[in-house]
Design a protein around this motif. Structure first.
Motif, PDB file in Angstrom:
ATOM      1  N   MET A   1       5.600  -3.071   6.797  1.00  0.00           N
ATOM      2  CA  MET A   1       4.619  -2.015   6.634  1.00  0.00           C
ATOM      3  C   MET A   1       3.488  -2.697   5.793  1.00  0.00           C
ATOM      4  SD  MET A   1       4.543   1.613   7.214  1.00  0.00           S
ATOM      5  CE  MET A   1       6.580   1.371   7.305  1.00  0.00           C
ATOM      6  N   LEU A   2       2.342  -2.673   6.444  1.00  0.00           N
ATOM      7  CA  LEU A   2       1.000  -3.064   5.713  1.00  0.00           C
ATOM      8  C   LEU A   2       0.447  -2.297   4.678  1.00  0.00           C
ATOM      9  CD1 LEU A   2      -0.407  -4.701   8.701  1.00  0.00           C
ATOM     10  CD2 LEU A   2       0.848  -5.789   7.155  1.00  0.00           C
ATOM     11  N   GLU A   3       0.067  -2.527   3.609  1.00  0.00           N
ATOM     12  CA  GLU A   3      -0.548  -1.459   2.637  1.00  0.00           C
ATOM     13  C   GLU A   3      -2.091  -1.862   2.259  1.00  0.00           C
ATOM     14  OE1 GLU A   3       2.063  -1.699  -0.683  1.00  0.00           O
ATOM     15  OE2 GLU A   3       3.705  -1.143   0.544  1.00  0.00           O
ATOM     16  N   LEU A   4      -2.596  -0.873   1.945  1.00  0.00           N
ATOM     17  CA  LEU A   4      -4.025  -0.922   1.544  1.00  0.00           C
ATOM     18  C   LEU A   4      -4.195  -1.989   0.444  1.00  0.00           C
ATOM     19  CD1 LEU A   4      -4.991   2.983   1.796  1.00  0.00           C
ATOM     20  CD2 LEU A   4      -6.036   0.945   3.015  1.00  0.00           C
ATOM     21  N   ALA A   5      -5.181  -2.790   0.674  1.00  0.00           N
ATOM     22  CA  ALA A   5      -5.652  -3.677  -0.541  1.00  0.00           C
ATOM     23  C   ALA A   5      -6.976  -4.007  -0.680  1.00  0.00           C
ATOM     24  CB  ALA A   5      -4.684  -5.112  -0.199  1.00  0.00           C
ATOM     25  N   ALA A  62      -6.297  11.556   4.035  1.00  0.00           N
ATOM     26  CA  ALA A  62      -5.787  11.622   2.667  1.00  0.00           C
ATOM     27  C   ALA A  62      -4.489  11.384   2.306  1.00  0.00           C
ATOM     28  CB  ALA A  62      -6.260  13.025   2.070  1.00  0.00           C
ATOM     29  N   ARG A  65      -4.130   7.565   2.387  1.00  0.00           N
ATOM     30  CA  ARG A  65      -4.602   6.839   1.137  1.00  0.00           C
ATOM     31  C   ARG A  65      -3.582   7.096   0.080  1.00  0.00           C
ATOM     32  NH1 ARG A  65      -5.339   5.684  -2.852  1.00  0.00           N
ATOM     33  NH2 ARG A  65      -7.448   5.044  -3.978  1.00  0.00           N
ATOM     34  N   TYR A  66      -2.919   8.350   0.013  1.00  0.00           N
ATOM     35  CA  TYR A  66      -1.961   8.819  -1.190  1.00  0.00           C
ATOM     36  C   TYR A  66      -0.721   7.851  -0.797  1.00  0.00           C
ATOM     37  CZ  TYR A  66       1.148  11.594  -4.165  1.00  0.00           C
ATOM     38  OH  TYR A  66       1.761  11.994  -5.175  1.00  0.00           O
ATOM     39  N   LEU A  68      -0.550   4.714   0.329  1.00  0.00           N
ATOM     40  CA  LEU A  68      -1.077   3.544   0.762  1.00  0.00           C
ATOM     41  C   LEU A  68      -0.537   2.991   1.914  1.00  0.00           C
ATOM     42  CD1 LEU A  68      -1.100   1.831  -2.852  1.00  0.00           C
ATOM     43  CD2 LEU A  68      -2.809   2.881  -1.478  1.00  0.00           C
ATOM     44  N   ASN A  69      -0.279   3.789   3.112  1.00  0.00           N
ATOM     45  CA  ASN A  69       0.016   3.350   4.015  1.00  0.00           C
ATOM     46  C   ASN A  69      -0.839   3.828   5.270  1.00  0.00           C
ATOM     47  OD1 ASN A  69       1.606   3.767   6.382  1.00  0.00           O
ATOM     48  ND2 ASN A  69       3.677   4.568   5.297  1.00  0.00           N
ATOM     49  N   LEU A  70      -1.049   2.876   5.947  1.00  0.00           N
ATOM     50  CA  LEU A  70      -2.032   3.008   7.245  1.00  0.00           C
ATOM     51  C   LEU A  70      -1.539   3.751   8.369  1.00  0.00           C
ATOM     52  CD1 LEU A  70      -3.624  -0.553   6.958  1.00  0.00           C
ATOM     53  CD2 LEU A  70      -4.598   1.675   6.927  1.00  0.00           C
ATOM     54  N   ASP A  71      -0.348   4.113   8.696  1.00  0.00           N
ATOM     55  CA  ASP A  71       0.039   4.800   9.642  1.00  0.00           C
ATOM     56  C   ASP A  71      -0.721   6.004  10.024  1.00  0.00           C
ATOM     57  OD1 ASP A  71       1.831   2.887  10.133  1.00  0.00           O
ATOM     58  OD2 ASP A  71       3.658   4.094   9.345  1.00  0.00           O
TER      59      ASP A  71
END
Lengths: 114, 316
Positions: A1-5, A62, A65-66, A68-71
């Motif tokens: 799982m990729l996360e916001l960075a 939202a 973003r909460y 931190l998951n792009l799904d």
């Protein structure tokens, strides 16, 4: 799982919680719902469903973003797709109905309720 | 110990829901246009009260409130309200474009840049334009600015009081649930996942290193199976020939790159399914809106004879 960075991004988020976005999304959804129930023009009714789609999309972004998951953002692409497909079909139907009765009023079709 | 705002904010929110309901009910189109203006003002007051409740709640959490959230949020709600209350369909569609622009502003605040731009392009650029075309096809627009010329189904709402009441009771229930235990949004930060993602983009790393002058033009990043060899603790990149180069701290992936990888690596079928949905919608719309033209048998025979005559002439 990729996360916001995006550490380079400034933090205007501070002070606005997930609940703020959910309340805003809920208010937008309610406006769309009230519009859908009250307006009698077929086109405006479908425009109000688009407002409800918008509210759902905002809630998804939202949450994305909460957590931190792009799904969530990926799912918004689906929301846009369904909105576009719905607009195409609904407007084709509206044009068809308008040709039959020369009116956009939803009450012209009240006899469909049987 | 309960703090004042923990009690005050929910009460303010419920009051905002109530005032909003009254305002929307009054603002919906009806025979006497004067009431709609008052209704609009009342609804705006309700929205302002809701914003105040949210503001107090955030201030209670000892956090700095974000101006942009309130600006875009109020813009979205205000134009949404005008959209569902405007008697002219074209103006409704235009106000909806304003709502979309405000939402895409919120998306940018939520660091979803790609979806913000996609929203403007797809919604404002494609969907609403289709709506505008259909509105223009299906309504006889009055030339003068006269409310009398609008159709009754546009100027009179159906049961405005009841629907507004029901809608805003739902909203009050929703907000009551939402305010149970929600935290501040976590800070956006670099994570292990983004490191993996960056290592899969050796060309991007190379470009960044060249730009910052860390490596010469003839040096290249060492790759094994297309993955750059990076030691993330010291942020050192292995180069071809055994040298090392330091990556800048600010070098992170962008939202578009992450979304692209998420879409194609984790959900590879998404695009295909979306394409099938759109294709079906296109076919359906074409079949539905096709105008059935009845041509008489005599006219058909005449046309066929003309065509065969023309073909005969071109053969000769």
């Amino acid at each position: 799982m990729l996360e916001l960075a995006q550490s380079a991004f400034p933090q205007p988020m501070a002070g606005v919680t997930l609940a703020h976005y959910l309340v805003l999304s809920g208010a937008m959804f309610t406006l769309g719902l009230v519009g859908f129930i009250t307006r009698r023009n077929l086109i405006i009714m479908f425009l109000c469903t688009e407002l409800m789609f918008q509210a759902a999309g905002l809630a998804l972004i939202a949450f994305s973003r909460y957590h931190l998951n792009l799904d969530g953002q990926t799912f918004v692409i689906f929301v846009l797709t369904v909105a576009a497909a719905e607009a195409a079909m609904a407007l084709a139907l509206v044009v068809l109905l308008f040709r039959r009765r020369e009116s956009l009023s939803s009450e012209e079709w009240a006899d469909l309720k049987g | 110990m309960l703090r004042v705002n923990e009690i005050l904010s929910p009460i303010l929110l419920y009051a905002a829901c109530l005032i909003g309901a009254i305002g929307v009910a009054l603002a919906l189109p009806r025979r006497k246009p004067g009431i709609a203006l008052i209704g609009g003002l009342v609804a705006i007051a309700g929205v302002g009260l809701g914003a105040l409740a949210l503001f107090l709640w955030a201030a209670d959490a000892e956090l700095l409130p974000s101006v942009f959230f309130y600006v875009f949020g109020l813009l979205a709600l205000g134009s949404g309200l005008r959209m569902i209350t405007h008697p002219r369909p074209v103006y409704s569609a235009l106000y909806f474009i304003l709502t979309i622009i405000a939402s895409s502003g919120l998306y940018v605040i939520l660091s979803a840049e790609f979806m913000a731009f996609a929203l403007i392009i797809i919604y404002a650029g494609a969907i609403i334009i289709t709506y505008l075309f259909v509105i223009m096809l299906a309504t006889q627009a009055p030339t003068e600015d006269d409310e009398e010329l609008l159709s009754t189904y546009d100027t009179e709402a159906r049961d405005p009081l009841w629907s507004a009441a029901v809608g805003f009771v739902i909203l009050a229930a929703l907000t009551a649930v939402m305010f149970r235990g929600s935290d501040a949004l976590p800070p956006v930060q670099a994570s292990a996942g983004s490191h993996e993602l960056l290592a899969q983009m050796p060309r991007k790393i190379e470009r960044e290193l060249r730009r910052s002058g860390a490596i010469r033009a003839d040096e290249q990043v060492l790759t094994v199976d297309g993955v750059a060899q990076v030691d993330w603790d010291s942020r050192l990149v292995s180069l071809e020939g055994g040298n090392l180069a330091a990556l800048p701290e600010s070098f992170v992936t962008s939202n578009v790159e992450e979304l692209g990888f998420n879409l194609l690596a984790d959900h590879p079928m998404t695009i295909e399914i979306a394409g099938v949905i759109l294709l079906m919608a296109m076919l359906g719309a074409t079949v539905l809106a096709r105008r059935q033209v009845d041509i008489e048998e005599a006219a058909k025979a005449l046309q066929a004879r003309r065509l065969s005559l023309r073909e005969g002439a071109s053969d000769a």
